[in-house]
Scaffold this active site. Sequence first.
Site, mmCIF file in Angstrom:
data_model
loop_
_atom_site.group_PDB
_atom_site.id
_atom_site.type_symbol
_atom_site.label_atom_id
_atom_site.label_comp_id
_atom_site.label_asym_id
_atom_site.label_seq_id
_atom_site.Cartn_x
_atom_site.Cartn_y
_atom_site.Cartn_z
ATOM 1 N N GLY A 9 15.664 -65.516 21.786
ATOM 2 C CA GLY A 9 16.244 -64.958 20.572
ATOM 3 C C GLY A 9 16.702 -63.524 20.773
ATOM 4 C CG ASP A 10 16.630 -61.061 17.284
ATOM 5 O OD1 ASP A 10 15.893 -62.069 17.254
ATOM 6 O OD2 ASP A 10 16.473 -60.090 16.526
ATOM 7 N NE ARG A 40 15.959 -68.865 19.526
ATOM 8 C CZ ARG A 40 15.393 -67.902 18.795
ATOM 9 N NH1 ARG A 40 14.197 -67.456 19.116
ATOM 10 N NH2 ARG A 40 16.021 -67.403 17.764
ATOM 11 C CB THR A 60 9.203 -61.302 14.730
ATOM 12 O OG1 THR A 60 9.583 -62.566 15.231
ATOM 13 C CG2 THR A 60 9.766 -60.211 15.612
ATOM 14 N N GLY A 76 17.240 -65.124 15.043
ATOM 15 C CA GLY A 76 17.693 -64.344 16.184
ATOM 16 C C GLY A 76 19.141 -64.555 16.577
ATOM 17 C CB THR A 104 11.907 -59.478 11.920
ATOM 18 O OG1 THR A 104 11.376 -60.777 11.603
ATOM 19 C CG2 THR A 104 11.954 -58.658 10.640
ATOM 20 N N GLY A 105 14.137 -61.875 12.117
ATOM 21 C CA GLY A 105 14.906 -62.864 11.373
ATOM 22 C C GLY A 105 15.486 -63.876 12.335
HETATM 23 N N1 ASP Z 1 13.936 -62.794 15.604
HETATM 24 C C1 ASP Z 1 12.983 -63.751 16.096
HETATM 25 C C2 ASP Z 1 13.699 -64.753 16.959
HETATM 26 O O1 ASP Z 1 14.755 -65.207 16.593
HETATM 27 C C3 ASP Z 1 12.242 -64.486 15.023
HETATM 28 C C4 ASP Z 1 11.721 -63.684 13.852
HETATM 29 O O2 ASP Z 1 11.980 -62.478 13.744
HETATM 30 O O3 ASP Z 1 11.003 -64.253 13.001
HETATM 31 O O4 ASP Z 1 13.167 -65.143 17.974
#
Ligand code: ASP
Length: 308
Positions: A203-204, A201, A173, A226, A223-224
């Site tokens: 995410g955040d 789906r 991301t 979500g 990032t992470g």
């Molecule tokens: N935050 C992103 C999501 O959950 C994924 C990521 O940051 O790697 O879609």
Amino acid sequence: MSWTLVVHGGAGTPPAEELTPERIALYEGGLREALAAGGAVLAAGGDALAAVIAAVAALEDDPLFNAGRGATLTSSGRVEMDASLMDGATRQAGAVAGVTRIRNPIRAAEAVMRRTKHVLLAGPAADAFAAAEGLAMEEPGYFETPHRRAQLEIALKRGVMAQDHDISTKVGTVGAVARDAQGRLAAATSTGGMTNKRDGRIGDSPIIGAGTWADTTVAVSCTGMGEAFIRAAAAHELSALMRYRGLSVQAAAEQVALCDVPDQGGSGGLIAVDAAGVPALVFGTPGMHRGVWRAGGAPEVAIRRAET
Ligand code: ASP
């Protein structure tokens, strides 16, 4: 007054054996290009919002990163991308979710902000809106890379939904935050999401207050995993900690990324910049692809923890 630009290319780090000097050079090159694109806007007196859009669009165009071209694949092998941005001075925001054909989802997020009364458009209608706005559109094949297909096959075999780096040699991301010379703040985030995520789906990253936030105190891009960032209201929480508890941007970033998000069962990182231009780059993962450029200094990029 001086300006600050911070970018990330996703939390996590590919396995050590895959982090060859050549690969590191490619990742760092991508981060430097993003800094150059956004920094050029800021150096010319442009605003923070234009700078974060330029930086994120550069990373969306780079197939190494999980956004735009090179986005991860859903369980059925589709690309479904999410992006958002926020202008701290006005609290105007725009986002798209589950889009499949927009070359630069961050530009579609900007169009939602500027050209509609809404904040978030999703799915085929968001693709159609972007096309009607004259944004560059691509066939699905443009976004998919052989690496993402291989990554999905591994995830399907293991039966997991994976953060990009868990099974990847390519990073994740992307996001940018900036404080311009007039003191305005802005944040932008763009992603293909998680490998082997369920179709539909979200995410955040396109959720204002979770993956992206900007006000007059701070700009944040996350990032992470979500789901954990949504449950922690991560990006907004960071601002709230600064405004209501008087924490510094660094302390607030650590609280959110190292305590609140893990408390919700996830891991990841974030970048932030406060109204004085002080950056914070915090992650609970072994690394986060990241870069900072402050007026008068040289652009700096790093990947692993040891480099912080
Ligand atoms: N935050 C992103 C999501 O959950 C994924 C990521 O940051 O790697 O879609």
